[in-house]
Write a protein that holds these residues in place. Structure first.
Motif, PDB file in Angstrom:
ATOM      1  N   MET A 203     -45.865  58.288 -28.554  1.00 34.87           N
ATOM      2  CA  MET A 203     -45.929  57.581 -29.795  1.00 34.87           C
ATOM      3  C   MET A 203     -44.473  57.057 -30.097  1.00 34.87           C
ATOM      4  O   MET A 203     -44.278  56.776 -31.208  1.00 34.87           O
TER       5      MET A 203
ATOM      6  N   ARG B 290     -46.853  52.500 -31.016  1.00 34.74           N
ATOM      7  CA  ARG B 290     -48.131  52.987 -31.476  1.00 34.74           C
ATOM      8  C   ARG B 290     -48.993  51.675 -32.167  1.00 34.74           C
ATOM      9  O   ARG B 290     -48.468  50.837 -32.236  1.00 34.74           O
TER      10      ARG B 290
ATOM     11  N   ILE C 203     -50.267  49.124 -28.415  1.00 34.02           N
ATOM     12  CA  ILE C 203     -50.476  49.993 -27.442  1.00 34.02           C
ATOM     13  C   ILE C 203     -51.240  49.086 -26.210  1.00 34.02           C
ATOM     14  O   ILE C 203     -50.696  49.392 -24.986  1.00 34.02           O
TER      15      ILE C 203
ATOM     16  N   THR D  91     -57.995  49.486 -37.387  1.00 35.47           N
ATOM     17  CA  THR D  91     -58.879  50.433 -36.564  1.00 35.47           C
ATOM     18  C   THR D  91     -58.488  50.395 -35.311  1.00 35.47           C
ATOM     19  O   THR D  91     -57.816  49.527 -34.785  1.00 35.47           O
TER      20      THR D  91
ATOM     21  N   ASN E 134     -60.489  55.198 -36.694  1.00 31.27           N
ATOM     22  CA  ASN E 134     -59.345  55.012 -37.335  1.00 31.27           C
ATOM     23  C   ASN E 134     -58.542  56.491 -37.723  1.00 31.27           C
ATOM     24  O   ASN E 134     -59.080  57.371 -37.646  1.00 31.27           O
TER      25      ASN E 134
HETATM   26  O1  MRU Z   1     -51.902  57.199 -33.856  1.00 32.33           O
HETATM   27  P1  MRU Z   1     -51.449  55.679 -34.177  1.00 32.33           P
HETATM   28  O2  MRU Z   1     -50.526  55.449 -35.128  1.00 32.33           O
HETATM   29  O3  MRU Z   1     -51.522  55.121 -32.890  1.00 32.33           O
HETATM   30  O4  MRU Z   1     -52.850  55.212 -35.035  1.00 32.33           O
HETATM   31  C1  MRU Z   1     -52.746  53.916 -35.359  1.00 32.33           C
HETATM   32  C2  MRU Z   1     -53.894  53.482 -36.260  1.00 32.33           C
HETATM   33  O5  MRU Z   1     -54.971  54.439 -36.509  1.00 32.33           O
HETATM   34  C3  MRU Z   1     -54.134  52.206 -36.976  1.00 32.33           C
HETATM   35  O6  MRU Z   1     -54.597  52.086 -38.220  1.00 32.33           O
HETATM   36  C4  MRU Z   1     -54.821  51.343 -35.857  1.00 32.33           C
HETATM   37  O7  MRU Z   1     -54.228  51.454 -34.540  1.00 32.33           O
HETATM   38  C5  MRU Z   1     -54.646  49.956 -36.333  1.00 32.33           C
HETATM   39  S1  MRU Z   1     -53.197  49.227 -35.835  1.00 32.33           S
HETATM   40  C6  MRU Z   1     -53.445  47.413 -36.090  1.00 32.33           C
END
Ligand code: MRU
Length: 354
Positions: A50, A53, A58, A241, A252
């Motif tokens: 992370m 992220r 990603i 999401t 999410n």
């Molecule tokens: O664990 P993360 O920080 O990668 O999770 C990110 C989220 O849950 C965001 O809300 C989701 O990826 C949407 S980003 C546009």
């Protein structure tokens, strides 16, 4: 968007023309540090740890990771290993598979000697498209905020958001934040409730973004949302999401489901912002999605900045801990999906994104 006063995207090709730059999100918001990715392994570790992220980002890092892998070896076998290595980094955000499939589809038919240049061009296209899609999400979501603003006759529109679905989680603009930025820039009175989003505190990244953009906001404990809704201090919830399944279920960040339940109880619109790469028509329901289980240490320890300004990690408990990173909000709790093809009212219409 801007960070530290400078306009930038969240991912770029370095001046050497091949290595890939990102912000180290493990250091934000306390320090703005850049990471340079020079290999598939660098990209894979950045995603798994992370350092980078957010579902769309990603995907973008994985796309460039595949290009870095082809640079080392453009052959078929290496391509398969690279694809598998990157896909194994995190299980829930479907943008990862979406981006890798797109990259593989583009380079696979080519002679190995042609693959590297093509992969870099495709990764750049994917990033440009992400920016355009997020802006389109902003345009599609703006009327929702305008309607509430008109109803409130000049009082601020209070919007609650969870996690960071901002430009730091995408290539630029963000998904959930794009309508907020456009509304603020259009002069609408806004105030954002920012869930801290334990255990990784992605809310601190959202707060950083909103502060840099000048959007009024307040950082709140994850459990404050229910009370604020009960008191009539939330007009709408907007979240991003990691995956929307064929039936419209929304995966999410952990805690999203509780916000959706509370919003339903108080008749507050709960809307979900997503670009095409986050829609997964191949998976029937949220129950079929692998929910990432991260290290219990993320719960048992917390990281922050000491008064002296150093980043520090401290233990909160020595007890066993459990750390599911995402949850599933049933489609029935979603008022609308804000997408790059417009506002979608029912899950059945999500096929427009395929
Ligand atoms: O664990 P993360 O920080 O990668 O999770 C990110 C989220 O849950 C965001 O809300 C989701 O990826 C949407 S980003 C546009």
């Amino acid at each position: 968007m801007k960070i530290g006063g400078a306009s930038t995207r969240s991912i770029w090709v370095e001046p050497d023309g091949w290595s890939v730059g990102i912000f180290d999100q493990r250091r934000l918001p306390w320090a703005i540090e850049r990471l340079v990715l020079r290999s598939v392994e660098d990209a894979a570790v950045a995603i798994a740890d992370m350092a980078t992220r957010g579902a769309p980002l990603i995907g973008a890092v994985a796309a460039y990771g595949l290009a870095l892998g082809l640079r080392a070896d453009p052959g078929d076998e290496a391509l398969a290993i690279t694809y598998d290595r990157l896909l194994a980094t995190r299980p829930t955000a479907v943008n990862l598979r979406w981006a890798l499939d797109r990259m593989r589809r583009q380079v696979m038919p080519l002679a190995p000697a042609l693959r590297v240049a093509h992969a870099y061009a495709e990764a750049a296209r994917l990033c440009d498209e992400d920016v355009a899609m997020n802006r389109a999400i902003g345009v599609a979501g703006l009327p929702l905020i305008e309607a509430i603003a008109a109803r409130k006759g000049g009082a601020p529109v209070n919007i609650l958001t969870h996690c960071n679905a901002g430009w730091l989680a995408t290539v630029d603009w963000g998904t959930a934040t794009a309508p907020l930025y456009l509304a603020h820039d259009a002069g609408l009175p806004l105030h954002i409730w920012v869930d801290e989003t334990r255990p990784r505190n992605q809310g601190a990244l959202t707060a950083l973004e909103l502060a840099e953009h000048g959007v009024p906001h307040t950082y709140i404990a994850d459990n404050a949302g229910g009370l604020l809704m009960q008191q009539g201090r939330v007009d709408m919830v907007i979240v991003g999401t990691d995956r929307v399944t064929a039936n419209g279920d929304v995966c999410n960040k952990i805690g999203t489901y509780l916000k959706a339940l509370a919003a339903k109880a108080h008749d507050i619109p709960f809307v979900v912002a997503l670009p095409a790469g986050t829609y997964d028509p191949e998976t029937a329901t949220g129950a079929d999605v692998e929910i990432e289980k991260r290290s219990p240490d993320e719960i048992a320890f917390t990281t922050g900045r000491t008064l002296a300004g150093d980043q520090a990690t401290i233990a909160l408990t020595a007890s066993p801990a459990c750390n599911p990173a995402f949850d599933v909000t049933p489609a029935a709790l979603v008022s609308a999906y804000i997408t790059n093809v417009g506002l979608i009212a029912t899950a059945g219409q999500l096929t427009q994104l395929a």
